[in-house]
Design a protein around this motif. Structure first.
Motif, PDB file in Angstrom:
ATOM      1  N   ARG A 230      -7.181 -70.525 -37.323  1.00 48.79           N
ATOM      2  CA  ARG A 230      -8.163 -70.833 -36.070  1.00 48.79           C
ATOM      3  C   ARG A 230      -7.623 -72.072 -35.336  1.00 48.79           C
ATOM      4  O   ARG A 230      -7.446 -72.079 -33.974  1.00 48.79           O
ATOM      5  CB  ARG A 230      -9.489 -71.512 -36.425  1.00 48.79           C
ATOM      6  CG  ARG A 230     -10.425 -70.264 -36.989  1.00 48.79           C
ATOM      7  CD  ARG A 230     -11.703 -70.502 -37.595  1.00 48.79           C
ATOM      8  NE  ARG A 230     -12.644 -69.632 -37.735  1.00 48.79           N
ATOM      9  CZ  ARG A 230     -13.696 -69.501 -38.565  1.00 48.79           C
ATOM     10  NH1 ARG A 230     -13.897 -70.741 -39.523  1.00 48.79           N
ATOM     11  NH2 ARG A 230     -14.607 -68.663 -38.953  1.00 48.79           N
TER      12      ARG A 230
ATOM     13  N   THR B 144     -16.785 -65.753 -38.949  1.00 44.76           N
ATOM     14  CA  THR B 144     -17.411 -65.834 -40.251  1.00 44.76           C
ATOM     15  C   THR B 144     -18.602 -64.703 -40.312  1.00 44.76           C
ATOM     16  O   THR B 144     -19.613 -64.928 -39.343  1.00 44.76           O
ATOM     17  CB  THR B 144     -17.904 -67.042 -40.681  1.00 44.76           C
ATOM     18  OG1 THR B 144     -16.742 -68.098 -40.607  1.00 44.76           O
ATOM     19  CG2 THR B 144     -18.176 -66.944 -42.048  1.00 44.76           C
TER      20      THR B 144
ATOM     21  N   LEU C 165     -11.861 -65.990 -34.791  1.00 47.90           N
ATOM     22  CA  LEU C 165     -12.166 -65.489 -36.050  1.00 47.90           C
ATOM     23  C   LEU C 165     -13.443 -65.942 -36.740  1.00 47.90           C
ATOM     24  O   LEU C 165     -13.792 -67.120 -36.637  1.00 47.90           O
ATOM     25  CB  LEU C 165     -11.013 -66.046 -37.229  1.00 47.90           C
ATOM     26  CG  LEU C 165      -9.644 -65.634 -37.299  1.00 47.90           C
ATOM     27  CD1 LEU C 165      -8.944 -66.304 -38.031  1.00 47.90           C
ATOM     28  CD2 LEU C 165      -9.623 -64.012 -37.771  1.00 47.90           C
TER      29      LEU C 165
ATOM     30  N   TYR D 154     -14.564 -61.787 -42.781  1.00 49.92           N
ATOM     31  CA  TYR D 154     -14.140 -62.477 -41.620  1.00 49.92           C
ATOM     32  C   TYR D 154     -13.841 -61.245 -40.363  1.00 49.92           C
ATOM     33  O   TYR D 154     -13.485 -60.225 -41.051  1.00 49.92           O
ATOM     34  CB  TYR D 154     -13.177 -63.231 -41.827  1.00 49.92           C
ATOM     35  CG  TYR D 154     -13.431 -64.507 -42.304  1.00 49.92           C
ATOM     36  CD1 TYR D 154     -14.134 -65.657 -41.580  1.00 49.92           C
ATOM     37  CD2 TYR D 154     -13.071 -64.903 -43.659  1.00 49.92           C
ATOM     38  CE1 TYR D 154     -14.208 -66.809 -42.319  1.00 49.92           C
ATOM     39  CE2 TYR D 154     -13.040 -65.961 -44.350  1.00 49.92           C
ATOM     40  CZ  TYR D 154     -13.563 -67.060 -43.422  1.00 49.92           C
ATOM     41  OH  TYR D 154     -14.122 -68.080 -44.293  1.00 49.92           O
TER      42      TYR D 154
ATOM     43  N   VAL E 207      -8.170 -69.491 -42.889  1.00 43.09           N
ATOM     44  CA  VAL E 207      -8.636 -69.081 -41.875  1.00 43.09           C
ATOM     45  C   VAL E 207      -8.898 -70.266 -40.820  1.00 43.09           C
ATOM     46  O   VAL E 207      -8.524 -70.249 -39.561  1.00 43.09           O
ATOM     47  CB  VAL E 207     -10.331 -68.386 -42.099  1.00 43.09           C
ATOM     48  CG1 VAL E 207     -10.980 -68.379 -40.938  1.00 43.09           C
ATOM     49  CG2 VAL E 207     -10.074 -66.997 -42.920  1.00 43.09           C
TER      50      VAL E 207
END
Length: 226
Positions: free
Chosen positions: A199, A213, A211, A219, A195
């Motif tokens: 990003r 959290t 993206l 996500y 992730v």
């Protein structure tokens, strides 16, 4: 050639996958109807081996959902239910073949060869577009407003999941299973790392998305201005 095995008996699932891999097939596997539907919707498979009696969603429900969504990947329904009407229900729900348990793995492989010899109706993954992004799963090329870059295989698989489900929170467990496989011993931190990589990729493209959290869940891909 890639096969998806959806089977809740984990020992049988491992045996099937091992036999297929020894025969030269690539395999993905999962053990619930919910995960099976997710995998089949988001991956490009040459055939699916689908158990009928599954937790969460039964095999017929999964099969009917796939056919409603236009996914025409050949499906072999594997089940202990061997009555005439059980076979009719399975075939009428969209199965290409019906295999009664217990079965010899050699017979399963013969049936896979048979359904994949038919004129190809495989669900091919087209270029995915969402929120100003365009991703070609084959070349792993990600484009945004004229700029582009090439993702790694896992980056592409992960981002493809998010782009097919924009604005939806995707659970960590499902993402881990889809990208790394249900039998993988990958650690949770690997997902966080990828992730982070994505990003950075999105930032490099100045993409209008992020993206996010969702603590305790997973996500979500969302627009920057949302």
């Amino acid at each position: 050639m890639k096969i998806l095995v959806i089977e809740d008996d984990q020992d049988l699932c491992r045996l099937i996958c091992l036999s297929l891999e020894q025969a030269g097939y690539d395999t993905d596997s999962c053990h619930t109807g919910g995960d099976g539907l997710f995998f089949a919707r988001h991956g490009a498979y040459d055939a699916v081996v689908l158990d009928r009696m599954l937790p969460e969603l039964d095999g017929l429900t999964v099969l009917e959902a796939l056919r409603r969504q236009g996914i025409k990947t050949p499906v072999i329904l594997a089940t202990a239910l061997d009555g005439l009407h059980d076979r009719i229900d399975g075939l009428d729900s969209g199965a290409d073949d019906y295999l009664v348990k217990p079965f010899a793995v050699e017979e399963l492989m013969a049936r896979i060869r048979a359904v994949t010899r038919r004129p190809s109706t495989m669900y091919l993954s087209p270029v995915i577009t969402a929120m100003g992004l365009s991703l070609d799963p084959e070349s792993r090329r990600l484009e945004c407003d004229g700029a582009f870059l090439t993702l790694s295989k896992k980056e592409s698989a992960l981002l493809g999941c998010f782009m097919k489900n924009p604005g939806q929170t995707l659970p960590r467990s499902m993402l881990l299973s889809y990208v790394w496989g249900t039998c993988s011993e990958v650690e949770d931190g690997n997902l966080d790392n990828y992730v982070y990589f994505l990003r950075r990729r999105l930032k490099a493209l100045k993409a209008p998305v992020r993206l996010t959290t969702v603590h305790g869940a997973g996500y979500r891909l969302e627009a920057v201005n949302s």
